[in-house]
Design a protein around this motif. Structure first.
Motif, PDB file in Angstrom:
ATOM      1  N   MET A  55       0.836  -1.191   0.000  1.00 16.40           N
ATOM      2  CA  MET A  55       0.000   0.000   0.000  1.00 16.40           C
ATOM      3  C   MET A  55       0.878   1.251   0.000  1.00 16.40           C
ATOM      4  N   ASP A  56       0.498   2.247  -0.822  1.00 16.53           N
ATOM      5  CA  ASP A  56       1.222   3.516  -0.865  1.00 16.53           C
ATOM      6  C   ASP A  56       0.946   4.289   0.419  1.00 16.53           C
ATOM      7  N   ARG A  57       2.004   4.616   1.150  1.00 12.95           N
ATOM      8  CA  ARG A  57       1.840   5.321   2.423  1.00 12.95           C
ATOM      9  C   ARG A  57       1.141   6.670   2.226  1.00 12.95           C
ATOM     10  N   ARG A  58       1.282   7.260   1.033  1.00 15.23           N
ATOM     11  CA  ARG A  58       0.647   8.547   0.776  1.00 15.23           C
ATOM     12  C   ARG A  58      -0.868   8.443   0.727  1.00 15.23           C
ATOM     13  N   SER A  59      -1.388   7.213   0.565  1.00 12.45           N
ATOM     14  CA  SER A  59      -2.834   7.029   0.528  1.00 12.45           C
ATOM     15  C   SER A  59      -3.443   6.943   1.924  1.00 12.45           C
ATOM     16  N   GLU A  60      -2.614   6.873   2.962  1.00 10.44           N
ATOM     17  CA  GLU A  60      -3.125   6.865   4.334  1.00 10.44           C
ATOM     18  C   GLU A  60      -3.774   8.204   4.644  1.00 10.44           C
ATOM     19  N   PRO A  61      -5.055   8.223   5.011  1.00  9.17           N
ATOM     20  CA  PRO A  61      -5.755   9.499   5.207  1.00  9.17           C
ATOM     21  C   PRO A  61      -5.351  10.237   6.481  1.00  9.17           C
ATOM     22  N   ASN A  62      -4.734   9.546   7.417  1.00  8.91           N
ATOM     23  CA  ASN A  62      -4.413  10.165   8.715  1.00  8.91           C
ATOM     24  C   ASN A  62      -2.916  10.157   8.995  1.00  8.91           C
ATOM     25  N   ARG A  63      -2.125  10.380   7.947  1.00  9.74           N
ATOM     26  CA  ARG A  63      -0.675  10.278   8.124  1.00  9.74           C
ATOM     27  C   ARG A  63      -0.133  11.244   9.167  1.00  9.74           C
ATOM     28  N   SER A  64      -0.629  12.481   9.184  1.00  6.83           N
ATOM     29  CA  SER A  64      -0.094  13.468  10.133  1.00  6.83           C
ATOM     30  C   SER A  64      -0.363  13.050  11.567  1.00  6.83           C
ATOM     31  N   ALA A  65      -1.559  12.516  11.829  1.00  6.48           N
ATOM     32  CA  ALA A  65      -1.885  12.062  13.186  1.00  6.48           C
ATOM     33  C   ALA A  65      -1.066  10.834  13.559  1.00  6.48           C
ATOM     34  N   ILE A  66      -0.860   9.933  12.590  1.00  7.49           N
ATOM     35  CA  ILE A  66      -0.063   8.729  12.847  1.00  7.49           C
ATOM     36  C   ILE A  66       1.372   9.114  13.183  1.00  7.49           C
ATOM     37  N   TYR A  67       1.949   9.997  12.377  1.00  9.64           N
ATOM     38  CA  TYR A  67       3.328  10.416  12.623  1.00  9.64           C
ATOM     39  C   TYR A  67       3.449  11.196  13.931  1.00  9.64           C
ATOM     40  N   ALA A  68       2.447  12.013  14.253  1.00 10.25           N
ATOM     41  CA  ALA A  68       2.494  12.776  15.501  1.00 10.25           C
ATOM     42  C   ALA A  68       2.443  11.848  16.705  1.00 10.25           C
ATOM     43  N   THR A  69       1.574  10.844  16.656  1.00 13.00           N
ATOM     44  CA  THR A  69       1.469   9.898  17.762  1.00 13.00           C
ATOM     45  C   THR A  69       2.733   9.057  17.877  1.00 13.00           C
TER      46      THR A  69
END
Length: 410
Positions: free
Chosen positions: A1-15
């Motif tokens: 899966m393309d990581r850019r398709s993750e809709p909540n990347r900013s929240a995932i990276y922040a957590t």
């Protein structure tokens, strides 16, 4: 899966960043322990209160945090925990005596308990690719233990207060992002009952695991808490030494621990880890110089990584079917056994610098004996045999469980 398709990347990276900082916040203390003791004029056992207060409160706080997440939701508990850590870290940088520092480290431990009781459930809910997010979290935890001492060493060279302050500021910044993006799991989980947690201790295989883990975790914090005082290094060299330890730990978790468990089983891998760590305690106690102690420190980190990669897998497999219950019961023992280790080491060091390692050897030897006597009970409950087996499907089933990386950190 393309990581850019993750809709909540900013929240995932922040957590994930918060998780990295939470672990780095534990390890950041190692290189500045001697400097703190010298600056505020306290003995070895008194400065070890910084570890004991943190661990003891975290041990007690894990269960209320788990219960609270069932009642109030995961996001409020996580946000509260991160806020508590940030405030406690910043206030710790302004402390002037060991009592203030110890109290604030205890508050810090409470905040981390709230974070680690909820973080992975929230992350798995945010991501479409569960395997990716769990791997990301594991990596953050491993890097936290590797980089934390380096941060502590570099900043501690300026002042022992600076690592605390910077860690607190970063936690606040990560919180600002996470609080806007995080959301509750779509399916609300039923509340956890306190009785369900304690009923887990009725299972013989789980009790055996808890005894082995208690002995192991005591030794873990003998190494983490006492070795900084034992080595007698300056702040930056001490930070580099524990960066080496952290890299060994990360390698054991990320590169070797799971692969070895897939080949010989999780139970056998834990046996290899505690046997290797037992040897490291003897090598520490009989060390003939700093160079030898540094090599043993990195080697100990590697064996600790092997153990940490598999202990939570076993707890999930041998405990309650409700993973929150299993991890709550397991973490109470894990942290409760670890809490007295630093302060006991500090007191023992007054009678002999090698004595904490000999006592650690004795405690872990008990764990090894219990393991040898009852490993078959754990193995039977986990779908393994106490033989060298080529493959272990049971270990693979719990691989990437939401609670697994949290256990791997410690």
């Amino acid at each position: 899966m393309d990581r850019r398709s993750e809709p909540n990347r900013s929240a995932i990276y922040a957590t994930t960043l918060v998780a990295f900082l939470a672990i780095a916040g534990i390890a950041v203390v190692d290189p500045i322990l001697p400097a703190i003791g010298e600056a505020i004029g306290v003995t070895a056992w008194q400065v070890e209160l910084l570890f004991t207060a943190y661990i003891a409160v975290m041990a007690v706080g894990m269960i209320p945090a788990t219960l609270a997440s069932g009642r109030f939701g995961f996001k409020p508990v996580l946000i509260t925990g991160v806020s508590v850590v940030g405030v406690a870290a910043i206030l710790a940088s302004f402390s002037n005596d060991i009592v203030q520092l110890s109290v604030l480290r205890g508050v810090w431990g409470l905040g981390n308990a709230m974070f680690f009781a909820t973080a992975m459930v929230v992350l798995v809910n945010l991501a479409n690719d569960r395997e990716w997010v769990v791997g990301l979290f594991e990596t953050a935890l491993g890097l936290g233990f590797a980089v934390g001492p380096l941060i502590g060493g570099l900043l501690g060279e300026v002042s022992w207060r600076l690592p605390f302050f910077v860690c607190g500021v970063f936690m606040v910044l990560a919180l600002a992002v996470a609080s806007r993006k995080l959301r509750e799991p779509a399916h609300k989980q039923p509340p956890v009952r306190l009785g369900a947690i304690f009923s887990t201790y009725r299972k013989p295989a789980f009790v055996t695991l808890c005894v082995v883990t208690a002995a192991y975790n005591f030794v873990f914090f003998v190494v983490l808490g006492y070795t900084p005082l034992y080595l007698h290094l300056d702040v930056i060299p001490l930070g580099l030494a524990f960066t080496g330890w952290g890299l060994g730990l990360a390698a054991g978790i990320l590169l070797i621990g799971h692969r070895l468990a897939h080949r010989i089983g999780a139970v056998q891998t834990v046996g290899v880890a505690i046997a290797g760590l037992l040897v490291c305690m003897v090598l520490f106690a009989t060390s003939t110089g700093t160079a030898m102690s540094l090599v043993v420190l990195v080697l100990a980190g590697l064996f600790m990584g092997l153990a940490n990669a598999n202990l939570t897998d076993l707890a999930l497999g041998l405990g309650s079917s409700d993973r929150r219950v299993a991890t709550g019961a397991f973490n109470l023992v894990r942290w409760g056994a670890a809490a007295p280790a630093p302060i006991i080491s500090g007191k023992l060091a007054e009678h002999g610098l090698a004595l904490p390692f000999w006592v650690g050897f004795g405690v872990l030897a008990v764990g090894v004996l219990v393991y040898l006597a009852f490993a078959h009970v754990m193995a039977a409950g986990y779908g393994e045999r106490v033989l060298w087996s080529r493959w272990n499907s049971a270990a693979r089933r719990n691989e990437h469980a939401p609670e697994e990386p949290v256990g791997e950190a410690y």
